[in-house]
Enzyme design. Structure first.
Site, PDB file in Angstrom:
ATOM      1  N   SER A  76       0.837  -1.202   0.000  1.00 37.46           N
ATOM      2  CA  SER A  76       0.000   0.000   0.000  1.00 37.46           C
ATOM      3  C   SER A  76       0.869   1.247   0.000  1.00 37.46           C
ATOM      4  O   SER A  76       1.616   1.501   0.958  1.00 37.46           O
ATOM      5  CB  SER A  76      -0.894  -0.009   1.237  1.00 37.46           C
ATOM      6  N   MET A 112     -11.603   5.457  -0.704  1.00 28.61           N
ATOM      7  CA  MET A 112     -12.282   5.723   0.580  1.00 28.61           C
ATOM      8  C   MET A 112     -12.905   7.103   0.477  1.00 28.61           C
ATOM      9  O   MET A 112     -12.504   8.059   1.157  1.00 28.61           O
ATOM     10  CB  MET A 112     -11.265   5.632   1.728  1.00 28.61           C
ATOM     11  N   ASP A 115      -7.207  -5.697   4.254  1.00 29.09           N
ATOM     12  CA  ASP A 115      -6.481  -4.428   4.278  1.00 29.09           C
ATOM     13  C   ASP A 115      -6.424  -3.891   5.704  1.00 29.09           C
ATOM     14  O   ASP A 115      -7.456  -3.567   6.289  1.00 29.09           O
ATOM     15  CB  ASP A 115      -7.204  -3.434   3.355  1.00 29.09           C
ATOM     16  N   MET A 129      -8.298   9.017  -0.142  1.00 27.18           N
ATOM     17  CA  MET A 129      -9.167   9.436   0.976  1.00 27.18           C
ATOM     18  C   MET A 129      -9.638  10.865   0.744  1.00 27.18           C
ATOM     19  O   MET A 129      -8.868  11.700   0.268  1.00 27.18           O
ATOM     20  CB  MET A 129      -8.391   9.382   2.286  1.00 27.18           C
TER      21      MET A 129
END
Ligand code: DX5
Ligand code: ZN
Length: 231
Positions: free
Chosen positions: A18, A78, A185, A47
């Site tokens: 990630s 997200m 995750d 995000m």
């Protein structure tokens, strides 16, 4: 579209580092070790400060990174209303567009549109969202990702009862004859990876357990070994 079933019909062990945990002042260097490592996918965490209480990076950063690798990109959105960005994620060359169940009012339509755009569709569940919310769509998705921490930050503690949730998801997939892969995750490291393997996970996202380590490619190899069932 990328082939997700290249290793027969058994359990996969794909490692997806990630980028959230990378040194953003030196992404070329990070992508150098990533490319020569055994890593399978690059996981990109977007995000928006609304769906999660943090902001990460957006398309300009991902476009630069996408030019530095040929490995599949797994774009984890997200954000609220991720369906607005399907064509932009496609233009990035992403193999997988990963949306949250909680962020999609019309999840079935969004999954269809992701497929129409030529990408694999991954649907993610927050820790508090039950596996049963996917009953009606499990046959249509390519990957189900379970958050094993609350989304928004790297380096958090693994939520232990996620292991039971993985088993419930594996049971749903078997019962419905779905081809979906199980991805996890958050908090994946040398300790939790073997437990997740035994619960039935196929794809392991890992941030802080890999980036910033003296030998990140070696960490990926270690996780690859720890998640392999036949080795
Ligand atoms: C968290 C992100 C994760 C994060 C994982 O919201 O979705 O992908 O980078 O980081 P670690 O592996 O450090 O828990
Ligand atoms: Zn993520």
């Amino acid at each position: 579209m990328i082939e997700l079933r290249t290793q027969g019909n058994g359990q996969h062990n794909l490692i997806a580092p990630s980028l959230l945990a990378a040194n953003f002042a030196n992404l070329e260097n990070e992508m150098e070790w990533f490319n020569r490592s055994e890593a399978d996918w690059l996981h990109l965490d977007v995000m928006d400060g609304v769906f999660v209480p943090n902001i990460s990076f957006g398309f300009p950063v991902m476009e630069s990174v996408a030019r530095l690798t040929t490995k599949p990109l797994d774009v984890h959105l997200m954000i609220v209303q991720p369906e607005k960005f399907i064509s932009q994620v496609r233009d990035l060359g992403a193999a997988l567009m990963n949306v949250h169940q909680e962020a999609c009012v019309h999840l079935h339509r969004t999954v269809q549109q992701i497929h129409e755009a030529g990408m694999r569709a991954a649907v993610t569940l927050n820790p508090a969202t039950p596996v049963s919310t996917l009953e009606e769509i499990i046959g249509d998705v390519d990957v189900v990702m379970l958050m094993t921490v609350n989304p928004g930050f790297g380096a958090q503690k693994f939520i232990t009862h996620s292991l039971d949730k993985v088993k419930r998801l594996r049971e749903l997939i078997s019962r419905t004859d779905s081809k979906a892969l199980i991805e996890v995750d958050g908090g994946v490291n040398r300790t939790t990876a073997p437990l997740l393997r035994d619960a039935g996970v196929d794809v392991y996202v890992t941030g802080s357990a890999v980036f910033g380590k003296p030998d990140p490619a070696g960490e990926v190899s270690a996780l690859k070994g720890l998640t392999c069932r036949v080795r």
